[in-house]
Design a protein around this motif. Sequence first.
Motif, PDB file in Angstrom:
ATOM      1  N   THR A 103       0.784  -1.332   0.147  1.00  7.69           N
ATOM      2  CA  THR A 103      -0.026   0.034   0.065  1.00  7.69           C
ATOM      3  C   THR A 103       0.922   1.232  -0.084  1.00  7.69           C
ATOM      4  O   THR A 103       0.246   2.366   0.081  1.00  7.69           O
ATOM      5  CB  THR A 103      -1.038   0.086   1.219  1.00  7.69           C
ATOM      6  OG1 THR A 103      -0.251   0.170   2.596  1.00  7.69           O
ATOM      7  CG2 THR A 103      -1.844  -1.095   1.324  1.00  7.69           C
ATOM      8  N   ARG A 113       0.683   6.686  -0.900  1.00  7.68           N
ATOM      9  CA  ARG A 113       0.154   5.513  -1.044  1.00  7.68           C
ATOM     10  C   ARG A 113       0.412   5.003  -2.486  1.00  7.68           C
ATOM     11  O   ARG A 113       0.673   5.878  -3.491  1.00  7.68           O
ATOM     12  CB  ARG A 113      -1.433   5.905  -1.332  1.00  7.68           C
ATOM     13  CG  ARG A 113      -1.919   6.323   0.113  1.00  7.68           C
ATOM     14  CD  ARG A 113      -2.248   5.008   1.132  1.00  7.68           C
ATOM     15  NE  ARG A 113      -2.437   5.269   2.771  1.00  7.68           N
ATOM     16  CZ  ARG A 113      -2.544   4.486   3.392  1.00  7.68           C
ATOM     17  NH1 ARG A 113      -2.142   3.479   3.349  1.00  7.68           N
ATOM     18  NH2 ARG A 113      -3.105   4.839   4.763  1.00  7.68           N
ATOM     19  N   ASP A 121      -6.969  -0.950   1.747  1.00 11.47           N
ATOM     20  CA  ASP A 121      -6.170  -1.017   2.789  1.00 11.47           C
ATOM     21  C   ASP A 121      -5.436  -2.243   3.099  1.00 11.47           C
ATOM     22  O   ASP A 121      -5.737  -3.464   2.704  1.00 11.47           O
ATOM     23  CB  ASP A 121      -6.917  -0.607   4.098  1.00 11.47           C
ATOM     24  CG  ASP A 121      -7.818  -1.643   4.452  1.00 11.47           C
ATOM     25  OD1 ASP A 121      -7.428  -2.337   5.646  1.00 11.47           O
ATOM     26  OD2 ASP A 121      -8.897  -1.732   3.967  1.00 11.47           O
TER      27      ASP A 121
END
Length: 221
Positions: A103, A113, A121
């Motif tokens: 991630t 990210r 997530d």
Amino acid sequence: MEALIDLAQKIEDNKLREIIISFLKNPEISIETFGDEMAFEEAPASKIYHHSYRGGLIEHTIGVTFIAIEIANILQKVHQIDFINKDLIIAGGILHDLYKPLTYHQAGSKYERSRLGSKIDHTSLAFAEAWTRKFPLDLIHLILSHHGKGSSAPPRSLEALILHVADYVDSNLLGDILIGAQKIMERAGKPQKIENSKFAAIICDIMAKEGIDGVKKFLET
């Protein structure tokens, strides 16, 4: 991954130990990735808070696992709660953040990210892979619930609650130390990126014992 494999050797149940070690040796995820993710050994545990430096995730993972083991030991020694499944705690500690590197993406000296992380997530990724690989339900629950009340499934077993508390302690304690050290160095006129928690703790300790002048002197050496 060698440090985590060594940690997994502490699992006494042969079947569970084999599951975890096999997983660590072949952690490839089943869903599509985009190539901008990080390797586990290089990844931070967070972008800007706790263990937010190269290799921070592996430190956090080991720290959480050992804290969880010690909590279980204390509950056994002090409160005679001797039916906690320590093998499950170790396995959960090892796996709880295993897919966080997928991630994250490194952009210069900062962490952002990744393309995958902008959509899914790390807990969901770990849950999906653990479910696909038919891991024990109790272990999957530990992965899902390690963020406590904020999780999609809050802790509903002693082992899950212990893992959540261990994760909270390690992340918040080391996060506060890191942020505190950064603020101290800014006050000392010597802002810099901190590369490990030990250095951050040293800065905080010097500040407590010698004040800002002691910090300035230390940073000038």
